[in-house]
Design a protein around this motif. Structure first.
Motif, PDB file in Angstrom:
ATOM      1  N   PHE A 127     -18.829 -11.815  56.625  1.00  0.00           N
ATOM      2  CA  PHE A 127     -18.436 -11.608  58.018  1.00  0.00           C
ATOM      3  C   PHE A 127     -19.617 -11.072  58.822  1.00  0.00           C
ATOM      4  CE2 PHE A 127     -13.917 -12.269  57.938  1.00  0.00           C
ATOM      5  CZ  PHE A 127     -13.512 -11.931  56.658  1.00  0.00           C
ATOM      6  N   TRP A 154     -15.396  -8.904  65.215  1.00  0.00           N
ATOM      7  CA  TRP A 154     -15.689  -9.601  63.966  1.00  0.00           C
ATOM      8  C   TRP A 154     -15.594 -11.114  64.128  1.00  0.00           C
ATOM      9  CZ3 TRP A 154     -16.179  -6.982  59.041  1.00  0.00           C
ATOM     10  CH2 TRP A 154     -16.077  -5.592  59.144  1.00  0.00           C
ATOM     11  N   GLY A 155     -16.422 -11.809  63.371  1.00  0.00           N
ATOM     12  CA  GLY A 155     -16.265 -13.248  63.218  1.00  0.00           C
ATOM     13  C   GLY A 155     -15.134 -13.546  62.241  1.00  0.00           C
ATOM     14  N   ALA A 156     -14.790 -14.815  62.113  1.00  0.00           N
ATOM     15  CA  ALA A 156     -13.678 -15.222  61.244  1.00  0.00           C
ATOM     16  C   ALA A 156     -14.094 -15.376  59.786  1.00  0.00           C
ATOM     17  CB  ALA A 156     -13.059 -16.518  61.752  1.00  0.00           C
ATOM     18  N   LEU A 160     -23.992  -6.627  62.544  1.00  0.00           N
ATOM     19  CA  LEU A 160     -23.773  -6.225  61.161  1.00  0.00           C
ATOM     20  C   LEU A 160     -23.313  -7.419  60.347  1.00  0.00           C
ATOM     21  CD1 LEU A 160     -21.664  -3.075  62.084  1.00  0.00           C
ATOM     22  CD2 LEU A 160     -24.061  -3.065  61.398  1.00  0.00           C
ATOM     23  N   TYR A 180     -21.295  -8.226  56.672  1.00  0.00           N
ATOM     24  CA  TYR A 180     -20.490  -7.673  55.601  1.00  0.00           C
ATOM     25  C   TYR A 180     -20.139  -8.767  54.601  1.00  0.00           C
ATOM     26  CZ  TYR A 180     -19.361  -3.497  58.404  1.00  0.00           C
ATOM     27  OH  TYR A 180     -19.410  -2.330  59.138  1.00  0.00           O
ATOM     28  N   GLY A 190     -12.074  -4.154  50.483  1.00  0.00           N
ATOM     29  CA  GLY A 190     -12.491  -4.046  51.872  1.00  0.00           C
ATOM     30  C   GLY A 190     -13.902  -4.586  52.041  1.00  0.00           C
ATOM     31  N   PRO A 191     -14.306  -4.870  53.272  1.00  0.00           N
ATOM     32  CA  PRO A 191     -15.674  -5.363  53.513  1.00  0.00           C
ATOM     33  C   PRO A 191     -16.715  -4.316  53.119  1.00  0.00           C
ATOM     34  CG  PRO A 191     -14.271  -5.687  55.442  1.00  0.00           C
ATOM     35  CD  PRO A 191     -13.524  -4.791  54.510  1.00  0.00           C
ATOM     36  N   GLN A 206     -16.958  -9.521  51.739  1.00  0.00           N
ATOM     37  CA  GLN A 206     -15.650  -9.078  51.287  1.00  0.00           C
ATOM     38  C   GLN A 206     -15.230  -9.886  50.072  1.00  0.00           C
ATOM     39  OE1 GLN A 206     -12.367  -9.483  54.101  1.00  0.00           O
ATOM     40  NE2 GLN A 206     -11.351  -7.694  53.235  1.00  0.00           N
ATOM     41  N   LEU A 234     -16.209  -2.676  66.842  1.00  0.00           N
ATOM     42  CA  LEU A 234     -16.743  -3.837  66.132  1.00  0.00           C
ATOM     43  C   LEU A 234     -15.889  -5.055  66.444  1.00  0.00           C
ATOM     44  CD1 LEU A 234     -17.683  -2.584  62.543  1.00  0.00           C
ATOM     45  CD2 LEU A 234     -19.166  -2.962  64.505  1.00  0.00           C
TER      46      LEU A 234
END
Lengths: 110, 114
Positions: free
Chosen positions: A88, A100-102, A33, A35, A42-43, A37, A98
């Motif tokens: 993200f 998540w990447g940074a 996914l 996203y 929120g994302p 932000q 999920l």
């Protein structure tokens, strides 16, 4: 544990340029996914990828689910000022969690 | 409501105090997620509800953190004996069901422990 490496960490580009960012993982994911932000928000989901090799577009955004299921990229064509924000990637594992990447911070110079 | 609503938007509390953070999901969404986001990082999973029950609480960092969703709608994240390291944005998201990847996020609650 599972980790996602997202790069680059930040990008300074001119308006109108194309943007590319990617994520790699040590683990296989069933879903990737992307996203966006904005500050104080929120994302928001941009693109969801469900199958290895899948290439999906959403307007000026294009994302691909790598064939190894361990990586994904997001491209933004002809960037505009409202593209500014933090992007993200997230991988969904078999437990529906999920990871998540940074994030990649996109800054556009007018 | 039209989207996921989180209250308060900001909370400043003293170290050692108890806080409650509220999440109102999108009406009809059975799955509800809590995440914690530190500055410069992606969200970190805390707990996920399917209906009234906590289906996965493996992300809760320790027993000071607890969450409930008694009627399968509104959820409250509770933090006891807050520490400065608890300072972060706490995000809530909901989706129509557990397997649905299109979760919708609230704006978050920024918690600052001083």
């Amino acid at each position: 544990g599972q980790q996602l490496n997202q790069s680059p960490q930040s990008m300074f580009i001119q308006e109108g340029e194309d943007v590319s960012m990617n994520c790699t993982s040590s683990s296989i994911f069933n879903t990737w996914l992307w996203y966006k932000q904005d500050p104080g928000e929120g994302p928001v989901l941009l693109i969801a990828l469900y199958k290895a090799g899948e290439l999906t577009s959403n307007g000026r955004l294009t994302a691909q689910f790598g064939i190894t299921r361990k990586d994904s990229f997001l491209n933004i064509s002809a960037s505009i000022p409202s593209d500014v924000g933090i992007y993200f990637c997230a991988g969904q594992d078999s437990n529906y969690q999920l990871i998540w990447g940074a994030g990649t911070k996109l800054i556009i110079k007018p | 409501g039209a989207g996921v609503s989180q209250t308060p938007s900001n909370k400043v509390t003293e170290k050692g105090k108890y806080v409650e953070l509220r999440c109102d999901p999108i009406s009809g969404h059975t799955a509800l997620y809590w995440y914690r986001q530190s500055l410069g990082q992606g969200p970190e999973f805390l707990i996920y509800f399917q209906g009234t029950g906590a289906a996965d609480d493996s992300g809760l960092p320790n027993d000071r953190f607890f969450a409930v969703r008694p009627e399968g709608s509104v959820s409250t994240l509770k933090i006891q004996r807050t520490e400065r390291g608890d300072s972060a944005v706490y995000l809530c998201a909901s989706s129509p069901d557990s397997g649905n990847t299109e979760a919708f996020f609230g704006q978050g609650t920024r918690l600052t422990v001083v």
